[in-house]
Design a protein around this motif. Sequence first.
Motif, PDB file in Angstrom:
ATOM      1  N   PHE A   1      -8.169  -5.351   0.208  1.00 55.10           N
ATOM      2  CA  PHE A   1      -9.259  -4.401  -0.011  1.00 55.10           C
ATOM      3  C   PHE A   1      -9.540  -3.569   1.234  1.00 55.10           C
ATOM      4  CE2 PHE A   1     -13.711  -3.183   0.218  1.00 55.10           C
ATOM      5  CZ  PHE A   1     -13.876  -2.525  -0.993  1.00 55.10           C
ATOM      6  N   ALA A   2      -9.687  -4.235   2.384  1.00 54.19           N
ATOM      7  CA  ALA A   2     -10.075  -3.520   3.601  1.00 54.19           C
ATOM      8  C   ALA A   2      -8.979  -2.577   4.071  1.00 54.19           C
ATOM      9  CB  ALA A   2     -10.427  -4.523   4.696  1.00 54.19           C
ATOM     10  N   THR A   3      -7.723  -3.044   4.065  1.00 54.03           N
ATOM     11  CA  THR A   3      -6.639  -2.194   4.552  1.00 54.03           C
ATOM     12  C   THR A   3      -6.435  -0.991   3.644  1.00 54.03           C
ATOM     13  OG1 THR A   3      -5.573  -4.199   5.380  1.00 54.03           O
ATOM     14  CG2 THR A   3      -4.257  -2.191   5.370  1.00 54.03           C
ATOM     15  N   ALA A   4      -6.473  -1.212   2.321  1.00 57.24           N
ATOM     16  CA  ALA A   4      -6.293  -0.107   1.376  1.00 57.24           C
ATOM     17  C   ALA A   4      -7.448   0.889   1.469  1.00 57.24           C
ATOM     18  CB  ALA A   4      -6.167  -0.638  -0.044  1.00 57.24           C
ATOM     19  N   SER A   5      -8.671   0.393   1.612  1.00 60.13           N
ATOM     20  CA  SER A   5      -9.832   1.292   1.711  1.00 60.13           C
ATOM     21  C   SER A   5      -9.746   2.172   2.945  1.00 60.13           C
ATOM     22  CB  SER A   5     -11.122   0.470   1.747  1.00 60.13           C
ATOM     23  OG  SER A   5     -11.320  -0.243   0.552  1.00 60.13           O
ATOM     24  N   GLN A   6      -9.427   1.571   4.081  1.00 61.09           N
ATOM     25  CA  GLN A   6      -9.386   2.330   5.317  1.00 61.09           C
ATOM     26  C   GLN A   6      -8.203   3.296   5.343  1.00 61.09           C
ATOM     27  OE1 GLN A   6      -9.696  -0.633   8.439  1.00 61.09           O
ATOM     28  NE2 GLN A   6     -11.482  -1.539   7.445  1.00 61.09           N
TER      29      GLN A   6
ATOM     30  N   GLY B   1       0.301   2.746   5.551  1.00 64.03           N
ATOM     31  CA  GLY B   1      -0.214   1.441   5.162  1.00 64.03           C
ATOM     32  C   GLY B   1       0.354   0.328   6.016  1.00 64.03           C
ATOM     33  N   ARG B   2       1.660   0.393   6.280  1.00 63.32           N
ATOM     34  CA  ARG B   2       2.286  -0.644   7.098  1.00 63.32           C
ATOM     35  C   ARG B   2       1.867  -0.558   8.558  1.00 63.32           C
ATOM     36  NH1 ARG B   2       7.916   0.699   4.545  1.00 63.32           N
ATOM     37  NH2 ARG B   2       6.544   2.293   3.690  1.00 63.32           N
TER      38      ARG B   2
ATOM     39  N   ILE C   1       0.834  -1.207   0.000  1.00 60.89           N
ATOM     40  CA  ILE C   1       0.000   0.000   0.000  1.00 60.89           C
ATOM     41  C   ILE C   1       0.864   1.250   0.000  1.00 60.89           C
ATOM     42  CG2 ILE C   1      -1.600   1.349   1.426  1.00 60.89           C
ATOM     43  CD1 ILE C   1      -2.906  -1.301   2.234  1.00 60.89           C
ATOM     44  N   ASP C   2       1.940   1.230   0.787  1.00 61.51           N
ATOM     45  CA  ASP C   2       2.846   2.375   0.810  1.00 61.51           C
ATOM     46  C   ASP C   2       3.709   2.445  -0.443  1.00 61.51           C
ATOM     47  OD1 ASP C   2       1.960   3.230   3.300  1.00 61.51           O
ATOM     48  OD2 ASP C   2       3.381   1.950   4.365  1.00 61.51           O
TER      49      ASP C   2
ATOM     50  N   LYS D   1      -5.072   2.857  -4.158  1.00 61.68           N
ATOM     51  CA  LYS D   1      -6.036   2.331  -5.122  1.00 61.68           C
ATOM     52  C   LYS D   1      -5.541   1.083  -5.850  1.00 61.68           C
ATOM     53  CE  LYS D   1      -9.216   3.851  -8.741  1.00 61.68           C
ATOM     54  NZ  LYS D   1      -9.711   5.006  -9.526  1.00 61.68           N
ATOM     55  N   PRO D   2      -4.274   0.986  -6.277  1.00 63.32           N
ATOM     56  CA  PRO D   2      -3.832  -0.245  -6.936  1.00 63.32           C
ATOM     57  C   PRO D   2      -3.996  -1.489  -6.062  1.00 63.32           C
ATOM     58  CG  PRO D   2      -2.270   1.519  -7.347  1.00 63.32           C
ATOM     59  CD  PRO D   2      -3.237   2.033  -6.329  1.00 63.32           C
ATOM     60  N   VAL D   3      -3.700  -1.379  -4.778  1.00 65.51           N
ATOM     61  CA  VAL D   3      -3.844  -2.537  -3.883  1.00 65.51           C
ATOM     62  C   VAL D   3      -5.320  -2.855  -3.676  1.00 65.51           C
ATOM     63  CG1 VAL D   3      -3.380  -3.421  -1.570  1.00 65.51           C
ATOM     64  CG2 VAL D   3      -1.647  -2.076  -2.759  1.00 65.51           C
TER      65      VAL D   3
END
Length: 402
Positions: A126-131, A337-338, A80-81, A86-88
């Motif tokens: 999906f959940a981690t990237a969205s939040q 993200g991490r 994510i970082d 959005k890509p993740v």
Amino acid sequence: MQPSSNPVSDSLPNNSNRSYRLWLFCICAGMLVYFTQVTALFPVLPLYVTQRWHNAPVGFVVGALAAGLLFFRPPIGWLIDRWGRKPVLLTGLGIMLAILPLYLWSPNPFWLMGVRVLHGISQAAFATASQTMLIDLVPPVRRTAMLGYLAMCNTIGYSLGPLLGSLVFAQAGFIAVVFLLAGSILVSFALSLPLPWLKVSRSKQSIEKQSENSFPWKVIVRFPVRDATLLFSIGSFLHGGVVTFLPLFVSNSALFYSLNALVAVLVRFGLGRWGNRVSQRWVVSIAIFCSGTALIGLSIAPNLLIVWSLVYGLGFGSLFPVLSAIVSLAAPTAVRGRVYSIFLAGFDSGMTLGGAGVQPLVQMLPLSTLFLILGGIGWAVSLIAFRQFAQPIVVSQATEGK
């Protein structure tokens, strides 16, 4: 409240308030739709596995999703970082869409366990990237509120999914359930398209160097991220015990789950409206205290199931949004993200320990005693939380791009 006030992205265009609201709506609606399809399998998958393979290890098949969540959240946080939010997010949806046929084509339960691991990876992405994206877009003063709305959408999905999955399975079978999941994923794809392609600012060389390779342990092992993650893990541990063993203790556990979800939705809506006006110290300590009280009440007076379900929903429903907001303030944008993946891994590990980890105690203790012990843990931790979160939560300078 304009999105331009958040300097998370160097390339984020100047957008109107309408675009900003559209992004927040798409994130919340996407979370609702995604978790509706995830939980649609909860009442269906054990029946499908049993019907197809009779003596199959149902618990391992169903629980394999948790392995994908627990072990892959940290590397997903790194992606994510590295790649962007959005890509993740889209990758998670793509994985889910690709593996759906494998639910039908799996030749044996062990193959299906691998599919479930991939499902867990999809959910983690999906959940981690969205939040993380929501935190990027929302100013600090509104984060508790918006995370309350996001958690409310998550809870509504958890409430609707099992009912919808059971209905479709009873009427048309498992193939129809798979088509239902595919349609839900396509809706999530459509909701994700308007979201911005956020890129993390690289203005500070120290942050850039840290964000390239290693995990930001200096942030993770210090207050408040450390304390919020541990508290979230303990709250999830209590929740895992409730989800796993309550049906063995009371006959109408479905009523507990339904009322608990309803109260959680209302609490999270309230946090969405007024969360920025309430002391986070009081919310987190009272939340875990309420969870403990409900478990002790269940052990002593299970006939008051409705009362304890309301109390429990008040506690667990308010815990995640506030802890998530606390973590977001302390996490620099370049490594958010991490940091957030480790925080969410606290939920995964807590749920796993609350189920599989408590199983040996079930062989030795009555369930009433087990719930009494879990509730006592909740009470003790609430006192620790009240003390720990009396410390001032310092907003990271890198978090807000100052």
